[in-house]
Scaffold this active site. Structure first.
Site, mmCIF file in Angstrom:
data_model
loop_
_atom_site.group_PDB
_atom_site.id
_atom_site.type_symbol
_atom_site.label_atom_id
_atom_site.label_comp_id
_atom_site.label_asym_id
_atom_site.label_seq_id
_atom_site.Cartn_x
_atom_site.Cartn_y
_atom_site.Cartn_z
ATOM 1 N N THR A 51 -1.343 2.865 -7.147
ATOM 2 C CA THR A 51 -1.936 1.594 -6.725
ATOM 3 C C THR A 51 -1.745 1.331 -5.235
ATOM 4 O OG1 THR A 51 0.060 0.436 -7.466
ATOM 5 C CG2 THR A 51 -1.808 0.485 -8.989
ATOM 6 N N GLN A 86 1.352 -2.606 -2.121
ATOM 7 C CA GLN A 86 0.310 -2.379 -3.112
ATOM 8 C C GLN A 86 -1.050 -2.696 -2.499
ATOM 9 O OE1 GLN A 86 1.112 -1.052 -5.923
ATOM 10 N NE2 GLN A 86 3.202 -1.633 -6.388
ATOM 11 N N ASP A 143 14.260 -1.783 -9.354
ATOM 12 C CA ASP A 143 14.211 -1.123 -8.046
ATOM 13 C C ASP A 143 15.559 -1.222 -7.343
ATOM 14 O OD1 ASP A 143 11.527 -0.401 -8.388
ATOM 15 O OD2 ASP A 143 10.848 -2.356 -7.682
ATOM 16 N N ARG A 179 9.595 -6.628 -7.722
ATOM 17 C CA ARG A 179 10.183 -7.562 -6.762
ATOM 18 C C ARG A 179 9.975 -9.045 -7.068
ATOM 19 N NH1 ARG A 179 8.018 -3.839 -1.876
ATOM 20 N NH2 ARG A 179 6.592 -3.307 -3.573
ATOM 21 N N LYS A 210 7.218 10.692 -13.154
ATOM 22 C CA LYS A 210 5.946 11.293 -12.738
ATOM 23 C C LYS A 210 6.058 12.819 -12.599
ATOM 24 C CE LYS A 210 4.679 7.131 -10.092
ATOM 25 N NZ LYS A 210 5.961 6.402 -10.193
ATOM 26 N N LEU A 211 6.433 13.486 -13.666
ATOM 27 C CA LEU A 211 6.623 14.935 -13.602
ATOM 28 C C LEU A 211 5.323 15.642 -13.228
ATOM 29 C CD1 LEU A 211 8.955 15.734 -16.637
ATOM 30 C CD2 LEU A 211 9.527 14.907 -14.351
ATOM 31 N N ARG A 217 1.277 -9.077 -9.397
ATOM 32 C CA ARG A 217 1.920 -10.077 -8.548
ATOM 33 C C ARG A 217 1.485 -11.471 -8.985
ATOM 34 N NH1 ARG A 217 4.384 -6.221 -7.392
ATOM 35 N NH2 ARG A 217 4.896 -5.335 -5.353
#
Length: 230
Positions: A117, A188, A11, A209, A63-64, A179
């Site tokens: 999500t 999320q 990210d 993260r 994500k086309l 997580r």
């Protein structure tokens, strides 16, 4: 088949940040990383080529979602980058999903995004005007992906068992929103720990993260990898 490595969501937006993060790991540690919209749109195909040159696996998560001809052509271009996995939106419909498969070919893994999500059932009903349950929507999209000969779907870990019950053997479930216990869930809505995702049958997990923003990213990665492996 379960992927033993957690996929790390890169990210970042800059090449420097990405390189600095990857340089933390020993050269012999081959990672599976996710390049999302932020990094790809900032750095373009060269970031994929760079990461592949290091020997890492690349999940290109764009994500086309467009008309079938456009998606087919776009996937054919992405195939030339030697990516290992790509995504399309299941909401594009079976014909679009089939076109994506044709464009990408049979080598890379191709999976469809069902419901994000970050989406709750109330949001889905209000924003998308889908009046079934969230699970029913996910199962509908999953069956469409299987019909189009995709390899699997992106889904919440809570939906994995139900998806595997209505799709062919070997249909894979990639689970974001992972997580470690006690960590901040951020934006999320539907999350699980690596251990929970493993026990419920996820084939891939994506972690961002908790690794990239950890004080010691390598140690965080190894801990999550060990928990995921069981």
């Amino acid at each position: 088949m379960k992927e033993e490595r957690p996929i790390i969501a890169l990210d970042f937006s800059s090449f420097e940040e990405t390189k600095a993060f990857l340089d933390l790991f020993p050269a012999e540690e081959k990672l599976y990383v996710k390049i999302g919209m932020e990094l790809y749109y900032a750095q373009g195909p060269d970031i994929v080529r760079y990461i592949k040159s290091l020997g890492h696996n690349v999940f290109l998560d764009l994500k086309l979602h467009d008309i079938p001809n456009t998606v087919r052509a776009a996937m054919a271009v992405l195939k030339e980058l030697d990516i290992d996995m790509a995504t399309v939106h299941a909401a594009g419909g079976v014909e679009m999903l089939k076109a994506a498969r044709e464009g990408l070919g049979q080598g890379p893994t191709l999976i469809a995004v069902t419901q994000l999500t970050s989406t709750s059932e109330d949001q889905m009903r209000g924003d998308q005007n889908i009046q079934t349950s969230l699970l029913e929507s996910v199962l509908h999209y999953s069956k469409g992906a299987a019909k189009a000969q995709l390899d699997g779907v992106v889904c919440s870990a809570q939906e994995v068992e139900a998806i595997k019950a209505v799709t062919p053997t070997g249909f894979t479930c990639l689970t974001p929103g992972i997580r470690p216990k006690g960590s901040n869930i951020g934006d999320q809505k539907r999350v699980m720990t690596p251990n929970q995702a493993r026990r419920i049958g996820s084939d891939y997990i994506v972690v961002g993260r908790p690794i990239t923003q950890a004080k010691d990213p390598v140690a965080a990665y190894q801990a999550i990898k060990a928990e995921w492996a069981g």
